[in-house]
Design a protein around this motif. Structure first.
Motif, PDB file in Angstrom:
ATOM      1  N   ASP A  39      45.009 -96.548 -20.806  1.00 26.31           N
ATOM      2  CA  ASP A  39      44.036 -97.210 -19.947  1.00 26.31           C
ATOM      3  C   ASP A  39      44.291 -96.914 -18.479  1.00 26.31           C
ATOM      4  O   ASP A  39      43.380 -96.908 -17.662  1.00 26.31           O
ATOM      5  N   ALA A  40      45.568 -96.700 -18.131  1.00 25.16           N
ATOM      6  CA  ALA A  40      45.902 -96.508 -16.714  1.00 25.16           C
ATOM      7  C   ALA A  40      45.780 -95.062 -16.280  1.00 25.16           C
ATOM      8  O   ALA A  40      46.082 -94.736 -15.147  1.00 25.16           O
ATOM      9  N   ALA A  41      45.360 -94.164 -17.186  1.00 27.69           N
ATOM     10  CA  ALA A  41      45.269 -92.758 -16.802  1.00 27.69           C
ATOM     11  C   ALA A  41      44.204 -92.572 -15.744  1.00 27.69           C
ATOM     12  O   ALA A  41      43.095 -93.086 -15.865  1.00 27.69           O
ATOM     13  N   PRO A  42      44.500 -91.864 -14.676  1.00 26.06           N
ATOM     14  CA  PRO A  42      43.528 -91.697 -13.593  1.00 26.06           C
ATOM     15  C   PRO A  42      42.458 -90.686 -13.961  1.00 26.06           C
ATOM     16  O   PRO A  42      42.621 -89.876 -14.851  1.00 26.06           O
ATOM     17  N   SER A  43      41.372 -90.736 -13.247  1.00 24.80           N
ATOM     18  CA  SER A  43      40.337 -89.728 -13.408  1.00 24.80           C
ATOM     19  C   SER A  43      40.747 -88.477 -12.649  1.00 24.80           C
ATOM     20  O   SER A  43      41.790 -88.421 -12.014  1.00 24.80           O
ATOM     21  N   SER A  44      39.899 -87.455 -12.746  1.00 17.07           N
ATOM     22  CA  SER A  44      40.230 -86.207 -12.069  1.00 17.07           C
ATOM     23  C   SER A  44      40.259 -86.385 -10.557  1.00 17.07           C
ATOM     24  O   SER A  44      40.905 -85.636  -9.848  1.00 17.07           O
ATOM     25  N   ASN A  45      39.524 -87.387 -10.063  1.00 12.87           N
ATOM     26  CA  ASN A  45      39.536 -87.649  -8.628  1.00 12.87           C
ATOM     27  C   ASN A  45      40.451 -88.825  -8.362  1.00 12.87           C
ATOM     28  O   ASN A  45      40.163 -89.948  -8.761  1.00 12.87           O
ATOM     29  N   ASN A  46      41.568 -88.577  -7.720  1.00 12.35           N
ATOM     30  CA  ASN A  46      42.566 -89.619  -7.508  1.00 12.35           C
ATOM     31  C   ASN A  46      42.396 -90.328  -6.179  1.00 12.35           C
ATOM     32  O   ASN A  46      43.329 -90.981  -5.708  1.00 12.35           O
ATOM     33  N   PHE A  47      41.234 -90.203  -5.553  1.00 12.55           N
ATOM     34  CA  PHE A  47      40.948 -90.908  -4.319  1.00 12.55           C
ATOM     35  C   PHE A  47      39.830 -91.923  -4.554  1.00 12.55           C
ATOM     36  O   PHE A  47      38.916 -91.683  -5.353  1.00 12.55           O
ATOM     37  N   TRP A  53      44.372 -93.058  -1.505  1.00 11.77           N
ATOM     38  CA  TRP A  53      45.011 -92.429  -2.657  1.00 11.77           C
ATOM     39  C   TRP A  53      45.248 -93.463  -3.757  1.00 11.77           C
ATOM     40  O   TRP A  53      45.804 -94.537  -3.524  1.00 11.77           O
ATOM     41  N   LYS A  54      44.806 -93.149  -4.992  1.00  9.85           N
ATOM     42  CA  LYS A  54      44.943 -94.097  -6.093  1.00  9.85           C
ATOM     43  C   LYS A  54      46.241 -93.914  -6.867  1.00  9.85           C
ATOM     44  O   LYS A  54      46.677 -94.808  -7.573  1.00  9.85           O
ATOM     45  N   GLY A  55      46.861 -92.752  -6.767  1.00  7.87           N
ATOM     46  CA  GLY A  55      48.128 -92.541  -7.461  1.00  7.87           C
ATOM     47  C   GLY A  55      47.978 -91.677  -8.694  1.00  7.87           C
ATOM     48  O   GLY A  55      46.878 -91.364  -9.150  1.00  7.87           O
ATOM     49  N   LEU A  68      58.219 -97.843  -1.321  1.00  8.66           N
ATOM     50  CA  LEU A  68      58.651 -96.698  -0.511  1.00  8.66           C
ATOM     51  C   LEU A  68      57.633 -95.571  -0.589  1.00  8.66           C
ATOM     52  O   LEU A  68      57.317 -94.920   0.419  1.00  8.66           O
ATOM     53  N   LEU A  69      57.092 -95.342  -1.782  1.00 15.55           N
ATOM     54  CA  LEU A  69      56.100 -94.290  -1.962  1.00 15.55           C
ATOM     55  C   LEU A  69      54.847 -94.586  -1.146  1.00 15.55           C
ATOM     56  O   LEU A  69      54.294 -93.695  -0.478  1.00 15.55           O
ATOM     57  N   ARG A  70      54.379 -95.837  -1.156  1.00 14.92           N
ATOM     58  CA  ARG A  70      53.189 -96.205  -0.380  1.00 14.92           C
ATOM     59  C   ARG A  70      53.428 -96.040   1.121  1.00 14.92           C
ATOM     60  O   ARG A  70      52.535 -95.621   1.871  1.00 14.92           O
ATOM     61  N   ARG A  71      54.669 -96.338   1.556  1.00 13.28           N
ATOM     62  CA  ARG A  71      54.976 -96.190   2.984  1.00 13.28           C
ATOM     63  C   ARG A  71      54.916 -94.724   3.396  1.00 13.28           C
ATOM     64  O   ARG A  71      54.359 -94.383   4.452  1.00 13.28           O
ATOM     65  N   PHE A  72      55.465 -93.836   2.569  1.00 14.51           N
ATOM     66  CA  PHE A  72      55.419 -92.413   2.893  1.00 14.51           C
ATOM     67  C   PHE A  72      53.985 -91.885   2.851  1.00 14.51           C
ATOM     68  O   PHE A  72      53.604 -91.029   3.649  1.00 14.51           O
ATOM     69  N   ILE A  85      55.216 -81.166   4.401  1.00 10.97           N
ATOM     70  CA  ILE A  85      54.275 -81.740   3.446  1.00 10.97           C
ATOM     71  C   ILE A  85      53.350 -82.684   4.206  1.00 10.97           C
ATOM     72  O   ILE A  85      53.798 -83.439   5.068  1.00 10.97           O
ATOM     73  N   ARG A  86      52.062 -82.621   3.902  1.00 10.88           N
ATOM     74  CA  ARG A  86      51.055 -83.337   4.673  1.00 10.88           C
ATOM     75  C   ARG A  86      50.152 -84.135   3.737  1.00 10.88           C
ATOM     76  O   ARG A  86      50.235 -84.013   2.510  1.00 10.88           O
ATOM     77  N   PHE A  87      49.275 -84.939   4.332  1.00 12.83           N
ATOM     78  CA  PHE A  87      48.404 -85.800   3.533  1.00 12.83           C
ATOM     79  C   PHE A  87      47.522 -84.983   2.607  1.00 12.83           C
ATOM     80  O   PHE A  87      47.264 -85.376   1.465  1.00 12.83           O
ATOM     81  N   GLU A  88      47.048 -83.833   3.064  1.00 14.95           N
ATOM     82  CA  GLU A  88      46.173 -83.031   2.215  1.00 14.95           C
ATOM     83  C   GLU A  88      46.904 -82.407   1.026  1.00 14.95           C
ATOM     84  O   GLU A  88      46.276 -81.905   0.089  1.00 14.95           O
ATOM     85  N   ASP A  89      48.248 -82.450   1.058  1.00 16.30           N
ATOM     86  CA  ASP A  89      49.029 -81.918  -0.058  1.00 16.30           C
ATOM     87  C   ASP A  89      49.237 -82.952  -1.159  1.00 16.30           C
ATOM     88  O   ASP A  89      49.732 -82.610  -2.240  1.00 16.30           O
ATOM     89  N   ARG A  90      48.895 -84.199  -0.904  1.00 15.70           N
ATOM     90  CA  ARG A  90      49.213 -85.269  -1.853  1.00 15.70           C
ATOM     91  C   ARG A  90      48.577 -85.067  -3.225  1.00 15.70           C
ATOM     92  O   ARG A  90      49.241 -85.292  -4.252  1.00 15.70           O
TER      93      ARG A  90
END
Length: 368
Positions: A39-47, A53-55, A68-72, A85-90
């Motif tokens: 149920d928790a599997a994300p869709s192809s779009n993780n935003f 960012w949905k994770g 810590l992950l959310r802070r980074f 590493i940048r936001f567009e690389d997430r």
């Protein structure tokens, strides 16, 4: 009389007839799937629609690691790690790679990254790298925490082994980061398998391009005066061959070899590659001959795996079995076989499928 009146009234005003009975609809068959999708599997779009960012799936259930992950992820200032590493690389990095690269910063190679000694020999380096931003330049730092991968394919192994071990031992790395990396490394392979194929390779390609844009000045690398020491018996055997007898220190170093001791020489370019995937003659247990050094220099692939032995073995299989073609190495069945052999590592799967096919077509000239 009252009863007769009621009956007459019922005849005049009969009750409405009930609707005819409808047949029951057949039961809806359950949806049968060959794959269990959590149920928790994300869709192809993780935003989200707001661009947040949905994770990835699976997510780490440790509260400290998640915080810590959310802070980074919320950081948009790249000065701490020079934009490695940048936001567009997430979207194309796992949680583990994202957090680990946040602990890195740009590193320019220097003489101490190669070897130590007294005599100076010119060396023009061409590739910047990255290092631990917590202990770089600090006293009592454990290990170098520095990596200078020469190709994108070498970055995954460096992050999963040497740099991870350094972060766990680093005296200056926060304990919360060490715990987070240990937790995220456990789900790294699963997250890779749930991402779009080639996502991690795409990020490493971006990172390699960014490192290539860094100007690296030439410098001189120190080599000990006694580092290239000939054994007298070896020289006596080589006297009959002028090409073997005229080996000087500069030529040995030019071919990429350094002396581990007075009688053992290693190629410094492929020293981090497993021995079975190096070009032949990468290790010499006596004073090397000129032919020996030149042979390895021609075949050496540096930090990249040398597939000469694999290419030769596959070529024999193709010749002995005409029904098997080179395209068989690109089939889904062979891809799954390689994935099970290399531990679900996308980079190694690509290397032994598409990379092997490309290598064979280039070196052997096989087209089918």
């Amino acid at each position: 009389d009252q009863m007769k009146n009621k009956l007459e009234e019922m005849k005049r005003n009969p009750p409405p007839k009930p609707p005819p009975l409808q047949p029951k609809p057949p039961p809806t068959p359950p949806v049968v799937s060959s794959m269990i999708v959590p149920d928790a599997a994300p869709s192809s779009n993780n935003f989200t629609a707001d661009g947040e960012w949905k994770g990835l799936y699976p997510a780490c259930d440790d509260p400290g690691t998640a915080a810590l992950l959310r802070r980074f992820e919320a950081e948009r200032d790249y000065s701490d790690n020079n934009g490695l590493i940048r936001f567009e690389d997430r979207p194309i990095t796992t949680d583990y790679v994202f957090v680990l690269m946040k602990q890195m910063k740009l590193a320019v190679p220097k003489a101490s990254d190669f070897t130590k000694g007294r005599r100076i020999t010119a060396l023009n380096t061409k590739q910047a790298g990255f290092c631990c931003r917590h202990c770089d330049g600090q006293e009592n730092a454990i290990g170098s925490g520095r990596s200078f991968p020469s190709a994108p394919d070498n970055m995954a192994s460096s992050l999963n082994s040497s740099l991870y071990m350094h972060m766990q031992r680093c005296l200056y790395c926060p304990q919360s980061v060490k715990i987070a990396l240990a937790n995220l490394k456990k789900i790294h392979s699963t997250q890779v398998s749930n991402m779009k194929f080639g996502s991690q390779r795409k990020y490493f390609g971006r990172l390699h391009d960014r490192l290539q844009q860094v100007d690296v000045p030439s410098f001189e690398i120190p080599v000990s005066k006694n580092q290239i020491k000939r054994d007298s018996s070896t020289l006596k055997r080589a006297r009959g061959d002028p090409a073997c007898a005229r080996i000087d220190n500069d030529f040995v170093f030019q071919c990429g070899f350094v002396a581990v001791n007075s009688s053992q020489f290693h190629c410094r370019h492929c020293r981090m590659v497993p021995l079975c995937f190096r070009a032949r003659n990468s290790v010499v247990n006596e004073t090397p001959t000129r032919t020996f050094l030149e042979t390895h220099s021609r075949e050496c692939k540096g930090d990249t795996f040398y597939l000469g032995n694999v290419v030769a073995a596959v070529s024999k299989i193709l010749m002995a079995n005409p029904a098997i073609t080179l395209d068989s190495l690109l089939s889904d069945e062979y891809n799954e076989l390689m994935r099970s052999v290399v531990g679900d590592d996308d980079d190694l799967v690509h290397f032994f499928t598409e990379g092997l096919v490309e290598n064979m077509r280039t070196e052997v000239g096989t087209t089918s």
